[in-house]
Design a protein around this motif. Structure first.
Motif, PDB file in Angstrom:
ATOM      1  N   ILE A   1     -39.357  25.856  82.219  1.00  0.00           N
ATOM      2  CA  ILE A   1     -40.305  26.681  82.959  1.00  0.00           C
ATOM      3  C   ILE A   1     -39.641  28.019  83.248  1.00  0.00           C
ATOM      4  CG2 ILE A   1     -41.629  26.914  85.108  1.00  0.00           C
ATOM      5  CD1 ILE A   1     -41.659  23.862  85.297  1.00  0.00           C
ATOM      6  N   ILE A   2     -40.334  29.094  82.893  1.00  0.00           N
ATOM      7  CA  ILE A   2     -39.882  30.439  83.218  1.00  0.00           C
ATOM      8  C   ILE A   2     -40.661  30.883  84.447  1.00  0.00           C
ATOM      9  CG2 ILE A   2     -39.878  32.838  82.472  1.00  0.00           C
ATOM     10  CD1 ILE A   2     -37.774  31.129  81.062  1.00  0.00           C
ATOM     11  N   ALA A   3     -39.937  31.289  85.488  1.00  0.00           N
ATOM     12  CA  ALA A   3     -40.579  31.591  86.773  1.00  0.00           C
ATOM     13  C   ALA A   3     -40.257  33.021  87.201  1.00  0.00           C
ATOM     14  CB  ALA A   3     -40.116  30.597  87.830  1.00  0.00           C
ATOM     15  N   PRO A   4     -41.076  33.997  86.802  1.00  0.00           N
ATOM     16  CA  PRO A   4     -40.837  35.387  87.192  1.00  0.00           C
ATOM     17  C   PRO A   4     -41.118  35.591  88.675  1.00  0.00           C
ATOM     18  CG  PRO A   4     -42.406  35.205  85.358  1.00  0.00           C
ATOM     19  CD  PRO A   4     -42.261  33.861  85.945  1.00  0.00           C
ATOM     20  N   SER A   5     -40.098  36.042  89.417  1.00  0.00           N
ATOM     21  CA  SER A   5     -40.245  36.251  90.852  1.00  0.00           C
ATOM     22  C   SER A   5     -40.131  37.723  91.229  1.00  0.00           C
ATOM     23  CB  SER A   5     -39.177  35.452  91.607  1.00  0.00           C
ATOM     24  OG  SER A   5     -37.879  35.908  91.285  1.00  0.00           O
ATOM     25  N   ASP A   6     -40.181  38.595  90.239  1.00  0.00           N
ATOM     26  CA  ASP A   6     -39.864  40.011  90.422  1.00  0.00           C
ATOM     27  C   ASP A   6     -41.014  40.845  90.972  1.00  0.00           C
ATOM     28  OD1 ASP A   6     -41.313  41.336  87.750  1.00  0.00           O
ATOM     29  OD2 ASP A   6     -40.774  39.223  87.592  1.00  0.00           O
ATOM     30  N   MET A   7     -42.259  40.432  90.699  1.00  0.00           N
ATOM     31  CA  MET A   7     -43.477  41.131  91.130  1.00  0.00           C
ATOM     32  C   MET A   7     -43.683  42.491  90.446  1.00  0.00           C
ATOM     33  SD  MET A   7     -45.343  39.222  93.083  1.00  0.00           S
ATOM     34  CE  MET A   7     -46.426  40.289  94.019  1.00  0.00           C
ATOM     35  N   MET A   8     -43.162  42.673  89.238  1.00  0.00           N
ATOM     36  CA  MET A   8     -43.501  43.854  88.459  1.00  0.00           C
ATOM     37  C   MET A   8     -44.904  43.677  87.856  1.00  0.00           C
ATOM     38  SD  MET A   8     -40.875  45.846  88.770  1.00  0.00           S
ATOM     39  CE  MET A   8     -40.188  45.166  90.273  1.00  0.00           C
ATOM     40  N   ASP A   9     -45.657  44.757  87.755  1.00  0.00           N
ATOM     41  CA  ASP A   9     -46.991  44.684  87.166  1.00  0.00           C
ATOM     42  C   ASP A   9     -46.906  44.428  85.665  1.00  0.00           C
ATOM     43  OD1 ASP A   9     -48.308  45.167  89.555  1.00  0.00           O
ATOM     44  OD2 ASP A   9     -48.370  47.338  89.249  1.00  0.00           O
ATOM     45  N   GLY A  10     -47.768  43.536  85.175  1.00  0.00           N
ATOM     46  CA  GLY A  10     -47.897  43.310  83.741  1.00  0.00           C
ATOM     47  C   GLY A  10     -46.868  42.403  83.130  1.00  0.00           C
ATOM     48  N   ARG A  11     -45.964  41.857  83.948  1.00  0.00           N
ATOM     49  CA  ARG A  11     -44.861  41.102  83.332  1.00  0.00           C
ATOM     50  C   ARG A  11     -45.322  39.749  82.814  1.00  0.00           C
ATOM     51  NH1 ARG A  11     -46.039  38.767  88.380  1.00  0.00           N
ATOM     52  NH2 ARG A  11     -44.264  37.709  89.317  1.00  0.00           N
ATOM     53  N   ILE A  12     -46.366  39.149  83.365  1.00  0.00           N
ATOM     54  CA  ILE A  12     -46.794  37.833  82.902  1.00  0.00           C
ATOM     55  C   ILE A  12     -47.330  37.906  81.482  1.00  0.00           C
ATOM     56  CG2 ILE A  12     -48.359  35.907  83.303  1.00  0.00           C
ATOM     57  CD1 ILE A  12     -46.046  36.134  85.300  1.00  0.00           C
ATOM     58  N   GLY A  13     -48.228  38.860  81.216  1.00  0.00           N
ATOM     59  CA  GLY A  13     -48.749  39.014  79.861  1.00  0.00           C
ATOM     60  C   GLY A  13     -47.660  39.347  78.865  1.00  0.00           C
ATOM     61  N   ALA A  14     -46.730  40.217  79.274  1.00  0.00           N
ATOM     62  CA  ALA A  14     -45.637  40.607  78.375  1.00  0.00           C
ATOM     63  C   ALA A  14     -44.718  39.427  78.092  1.00  0.00           C
ATOM     64  CB  ALA A  14     -44.852  41.766  78.987  1.00  0.00           C
ATOM     65  N   LEU A  15     -44.423  38.626  79.104  1.00  0.00           N
ATOM     66  CA  LEU A  15     -43.559  37.458  78.910  1.00  0.00           C
ATOM     67  C   LEU A  15     -44.230  36.409  78.046  1.00  0.00           C
ATOM     68  CD1 LEU A  15     -42.099  37.094  82.523  1.00  0.00           C
ATOM     69  CD2 LEU A  15     -40.810  37.684  80.466  1.00  0.00           C
ATOM     70  N   ARG A  16     -45.517  36.182  78.269  1.00  0.00           N
ATOM     71  CA  ARG A  16     -46.216  35.172  77.471  1.00  0.00           C
ATOM     72  C   ARG A  16     -46.229  35.567  75.993  1.00  0.00           C
ATOM     73  NH1 ARG A  16     -46.486  30.309  78.420  1.00  0.00           N
ATOM     74  NH2 ARG A  16     -45.242  30.494  76.533  1.00  0.00           N
ATOM     75  N   GLU A  17     -46.496  36.824  75.733  1.00  0.00           N
ATOM     76  CA  GLU A  17     -46.516  37.300  74.347  1.00  0.00           C
ATOM     77  C   GLU A  17     -45.141  37.161  73.702  1.00  0.00           C
ATOM     78  OE1 GLU A  17     -47.818  41.259  71.738  1.00  0.00           O
ATOM     79  OE2 GLU A  17     -47.674  41.381  73.928  1.00  0.00           O
ATOM     80  N   ALA A  18     -44.113  37.554  74.421  1.00  0.00           N
ATOM     81  CA  ALA A  18     -42.756  37.490  73.877  1.00  0.00           C
ATOM     82  C   ALA A  18     -42.328  36.047  73.629  1.00  0.00           C
ATOM     83  CB  ALA A  18     -41.784  38.176  74.833  1.00  0.00           C
ATOM     84  N   LEU A  19     -42.610  35.154  74.580  1.00  0.00           N
ATOM     85  CA  LEU A  19     -42.243  33.745  74.404  1.00  0.00           C
ATOM     86  C   LEU A  19     -42.973  33.142  73.209  1.00  0.00           C
ATOM     87  CD1 LEU A  19     -42.270  32.696  78.154  1.00  0.00           C
ATOM     88  CD2 LEU A  19     -40.259  32.646  76.661  1.00  0.00           C
ATOM     89  N   ASP A  20     -44.248  33.424  73.091  1.00  0.00           N
ATOM     90  CA  ASP A  20     -45.032  32.882  71.974  1.00  0.00           C
ATOM     91  C   ASP A  20     -44.521  33.404  70.638  1.00  0.00           C
ATOM     92  OD1 ASP A  20     -46.507  31.575  73.873  1.00  0.00           O
ATOM     93  OD2 ASP A  20     -48.328  32.771  73.617  1.00  0.00           O
ATOM     94  N   ASN A  21     -44.221  34.690  70.600  1.00  0.00           N
ATOM     95  CA  ASN A  21     -43.759  35.294  69.343  1.00  0.00           C
ATOM     96  C   ASN A  21     -42.423  34.743  68.888  1.00  0.00           C
ATOM     97  OD1 ASN A  21     -46.023  36.906  69.166  1.00  0.00           O
ATOM     98  ND2 ASN A  21     -45.048  38.721  70.037  1.00  0.00           N
TER      99      ASN A  21
END
Length: 338
Positions: free
Chosen positions: A174-194
């Motif tokens: 499980i990757i758990a972003p706790s940083d609260m930067m805008d847009g990081r969830i979509g960017a992380l999901r795309e990168a992990l999938d790729n």
């Protein structure tokens, strides 16, 4: 029957209704209990320390220790044997590896990755949650990169992606972003999938508030004394409920699998609203300051530690939590086994 007679009949019925009847015996109370707390609801946060056969107490968190990786592996085995389903790992990065750009976060041999690999090799059947944020790695203690006094959003997200991929390769479930930067969830999901990590779960700290209750945690990971200023430009204002719900909605639209509310005890109203509005798995963190309150109050004789510990966690479940990050996890697991 007239309306007046109906109302009188209702009052007569209520006058004879005794709500205490079902509370008279343990067996009857058990039959109508509405909320359950089980070991599978518990997530145990672990602080990881460099070295071997090393442990350090944390003065502001009685009973909590930083553990070297070898001791963390043994702790993970004990947690698994008690039925705890997952651990959340937080590194106390060595001082000489903290920099302005947080580059240690994507070093494949950093403390977090070595811990992930070691625990996964020895305890493959326990879930591992990896925190994604830069505060354990930066010299300034913030969750993102800085330009002067300004937190750089997109530049930070680019580094968070490297960090998350690093952790996924090391064995994070499980990757758990706790940083609260805008847009990081979509960017992380795309990168992990790729990169072929489409089965890695994204647990977003979607509603993370700028709270006074984080102090002991920052001591534990070594970022508190380094922190320049505060985190109010990216974490939520405690005054704002609707904004928190918008943050949750945005992260779900960006493909977060689960969402987190942090802190927990002071924000159970947000937990309930998220659960009611979105009906997704909602997690909450009983953060260091909330834990410390109970420990210090119990040590002073102000309350019963075990009763307060259990009552606090039952409140999380009653509010709608699917799981709870709590430093009480091992104590509660042992108690529930009895």
């Amino acid at each position: 029957m007239t309306q007046q007679n109906r109302e009188k009949a209702d009052l007569d019925f209520l006058a004879g209704k005794r709500m205490r009847r079902t509370r008279q015996a343990a067996w009857s109370r058990a039959m109508v209990q509405e909320t359950d707390l089980t070991v599978r609801d518990l997530i145990w946060p672990l602080f990881i320390l460099d070295g071997e056969n090393s442990r350090e107490s944390i003065a502001t968190m009685p009973g909590v220790e930083r553990l070297s990786i070898d001791l963390a592996v043994e702790a993970a085995k004990e947690a698994r044997d008690l039925g705890i389903p997952s651990l959340a790992l937080f590194p106390c990065t060595q001082n000489d590896r903290r920099t302005e750009d947080g580059r240690e976060s994507y070093n494949p041999d950093n403390l977090m990755c070595r811990a992930l690999r070691a625990i996964k090799a020895e305890v493959p059947d326990i879930g591992l949650i990896a925190d994604v944020a830069l505060d354990p790695y930066t010299s300034h203690g913030h969750d993102g990169l800085m330009d002067g006094e300004v937190i750089l959003n997109d530049e930070s997200v680019a580094v968070l992606i490297k960090q998350a991929l690093n952790q996924a390769k090391a064995g994070a479930d499980i990757i758990a972003p706790s940083d609260m930067m805008d847009g990081r969830i979509g960017a992380l999901r795309e990168a992990l999938d790729n990169e072929g990590y489409e089965n890695v779960i994204l647990l977003s700290y979607a509603a993370k508030f700028a709270s006074a209750f984080y102090g002991p945690f920052r001591d534990a990971v070594g970022s508190g004394a380094r922190l320049k200023g505060d985190k109010k430009t990216y974490q939520l204002e405690p005054f704002n409920r609707a904004e928190a719900l918008r943050e949750v909605e945005q992260d779900l639209l960006e493909a977060a699998d689960w969402v987190m509310v942090k802190p927990g005890m002071a924000y159970l109203d947000i937990v309930r609203e998220v659960k009611d509005q979105f009906d997704v798995p909602v997690f909450a963190y009983q953060v260091s300051g909330e834990y410390a309150q109970i420990e210090f109050a119990a040590a002073a004789g102000a309350l019963d530690r075990q009763a307060a510990m259990m009552e606090s966690l039952i409140a999380f479940k009653r509010a709608g939590c699917s799981g709870i990050l709590t430093y009480f996890a091992m104590d509660v697991a042992r108690l529930l086994q009895k």
